[in-house]
Design a protein around this motif. Structure first.
Motif, PDB file in Angstrom:
ATOM      1  N   PHE A 100     -13.273 -14.156  -2.532  1.00 19.53           N
ATOM      2  CA  PHE A 100     -13.812 -13.062  -3.345  1.00 19.53           C
ATOM      3  C   PHE A 100     -13.263 -11.729  -2.851  1.00 19.53           C
ATOM      4  N   SER A 101     -13.293 -11.514  -1.536  1.00 15.89           N
ATOM      5  CA  SER A 101     -12.781 -10.266  -0.971  1.00 15.89           C
ATOM      6  C   SER A 101     -11.295 -10.118  -1.256  1.00 15.89           C
ATOM      7  N   TRP A 102     -10.562 -11.228  -1.159  1.00 19.96           N
ATOM      8  CA  TRP A 102      -9.128 -11.159  -1.409  1.00 19.96           C
ATOM      9  C   TRP A 102      -8.842 -10.748  -2.851  1.00 19.96           C
ATOM     10  N   LYS A 103      -9.559 -11.328  -3.806  1.00 13.91           N
ATOM     11  CA  LYS A 103      -9.322 -11.016  -5.220  1.00 13.91           C
ATOM     12  C   LYS A 103      -9.540  -9.534  -5.501  1.00 13.91           C
ATOM     13  N   THR A 104     -10.511  -8.928  -4.811  1.00  8.95           N
ATOM     14  CA  THR A 104     -10.782  -7.509  -5.075  1.00  8.95           C
ATOM     15  C   THR A 104      -9.666  -6.611  -4.558  1.00  8.95           C
ATOM     16  N   ILE A 105      -9.028  -7.006  -3.470  1.00  8.45           N
ATOM     17  CA  ILE A 105      -7.969  -6.157  -2.920  1.00  8.45           C
ATOM     18  C   ILE A 105      -6.605  -6.484  -3.524  1.00  8.45           C
ATOM     19  N   LYS A 106      -6.432  -7.702  -4.001  1.00  7.61           N
ATOM     20  CA  LYS A 106      -5.141  -8.101  -4.585  1.00  7.61           C
ATOM     21  C   LYS A 106      -4.768  -7.199  -5.765  1.00  7.61           C
ATOM     22  N   ILE A 183       4.960  10.593   8.277  1.00  7.69           N
ATOM     23  CA  ILE A 183       4.133  10.139   7.157  1.00  7.69           C
ATOM     24  C   ILE A 183       2.828  10.923   7.155  1.00  7.69           C
ATOM     25  N   GLU A 184       2.583  11.631   6.082  1.00 10.07           N
ATOM     26  CA  GLU A 184       1.395  12.478   5.981  1.00 10.07           C
ATOM     27  C   GLU A 184       0.204  11.764   5.343  1.00 10.07           C
ATOM     28  N   LYS A 185       0.468  10.813   4.470  1.00  5.93           N
ATOM     29  CA  LYS A 185      -0.610  10.204   3.694  1.00  5.93           C
ATOM     30  C   LYS A 185      -1.230   9.024   4.430  1.00  5.93           C
ATOM     31  N   LEU A 186      -2.554   9.038   4.539  1.00  4.06           N
ATOM     32  CA  LEU A 186      -3.317   7.967   5.164  1.00  4.06           C
ATOM     33  C   LEU A 186      -4.199   7.326   4.098  1.00  4.06           C
ATOM     34  N   VAL A 187      -4.167   6.000   4.021  1.00  6.66           N
ATOM     35  CA  VAL A 187      -4.927   5.287   3.001  1.00  6.66           C
ATOM     36  C   VAL A 187      -5.769   4.194   3.652  1.00  6.66           C
ATOM     37  N   ILE A 188      -7.059   4.207   3.361  1.00  6.00           N
ATOM     38  CA  ILE A 188      -7.967   3.148   3.801  1.00  6.00           C
ATOM     39  C   ILE A 188      -8.403   2.380   2.562  1.00  6.00           C
ATOM     40  N   LEU A 189      -8.139   1.068   2.546  1.00  3.55           N
ATOM     41  CA  LEU A 189      -8.573   0.205   1.455  1.00  3.55           C
ATOM     42  C   LEU A 189      -9.730  -0.645   1.970  1.00  3.55           C
ATOM     43  N   MET A 190     -10.915  -0.406   1.446  1.00  2.45           N
ATOM     44  CA  MET A 190     -12.119  -1.075   1.942  1.00  2.45           C
ATOM     45  C   MET A 190     -12.655  -2.077   0.923  1.00  2.45           C
ATOM     46  N   VAL A 191     -12.817  -3.310   1.375  1.00  2.58           N
ATOM     47  CA  VAL A 191     -13.407  -4.369   0.560  1.00  2.58           C
ATOM     48  C   VAL A 191     -14.843  -4.591   1.025  1.00  2.58           C
TER      49      VAL A 191
END
Length: 224
Positions: A100-106, A183-191
């Motif tokens: 389930f967590s994988w599908k949300t981030i995919k 690299i200036e841009k920082l991205v956090i992808l939270m599931v």
């Protein structure tokens, strides 16, 4: 989905690491011993974690911790294989909460990520006196970014995850010290557990340099 890869050249293949109950230490090619950035940023949380374990009990605390760590590791591993264009990227994974967590981030990876520069790569900075492994360096919405994957049992706000931004900032500074790539841009992808909507946090590195340096300085003064 097939991702393009344009690897960054580093002057080493890997870093030796030693993990103990007090944290993780990395050893640079020149022999310097540097604390893991997650160890440094997590030091203040240890007391709160011990109080939480007392409050919920050891058995329940172990159950929750095991669930969180296995889910996080599994999602990271699937993402790494998927971004590497492996056909059997779900090999060995059958747990419903992981899938389930994988599908949300995919869906985020498919829509927003490309031009993979690096995955699970060890980085270090003799200047900052820290090291660690960055989850992903790639284009996010067309802009070269430091990208970190996080899993959580609940939705969190920006004010609750300052250490995540500092961690990503540290990776950016480490990379620049090693390669001169800025690299200036920082991205956090939270599931989030049982939530079909992942959270995207996007930050500028400059805002987190001073807080990061303050945290590292305090850690070395207090614990080393």
């Amino acid at each position: 989905m097939n991702f393009d890869h344009n690897p960054i050249d580093l002057p080493y293949e890997d870093l030796v690491a030693d993990t103990t109950p007090t944290g993780r230490t990395y050893f640079t090619p020149s022999g310097n011993a540097l604390k893991s950035i997650t160890t440094v940023l997590g030091a203040k949380k240890k007391e709160a974690l011990l109080e939480w374990r007392k409050r919920v009990g050891e058995e329940e605390a172990n159950r929750i911790s095991h669930h969180a760590s296995t889910r996080g590791s599994a999602v990271h591993n699937i993402a790494e294989r998927y971004l590497n264009n492996e056909e059997n990227y779900l090999k060995g994974e059958s747990m419903p909460h992981v899938l389930f967590s994988w599908k949300t981030i995919k869906k985020l990876l498919d829509a927003r990520v490309d031009n993979i520069r690096s995955q699970e790569t060890p980085l270090y900075s003799d200047t900052l006196r820290v090291a660690g492994r960055v989850d992903l360096i790639a284009d996010f919405n067309g802009e070269l970014s430091i990208i970190d994957f996080k899993t959580s049992s609940r939705r969190k706000s920006r004010d609750e995850i300052h250490t995540y931004f500092m961690q990503a900032c540290a990776y950016s500074l480490m990379l620049q010290e090693l390669t001169e790539i800025e690299i200036e841009k920082l991205v956090i992808l939270m599931v989030v557990d049982n939530d079909p909507n992942p959270i995207i946090f996007e930050e500028n590195r400059e805002e987190w340099i001073d807080p990061l340096i303050a945290e590292i300085t305090e850690y070395y003064e207090k614990y080393c």
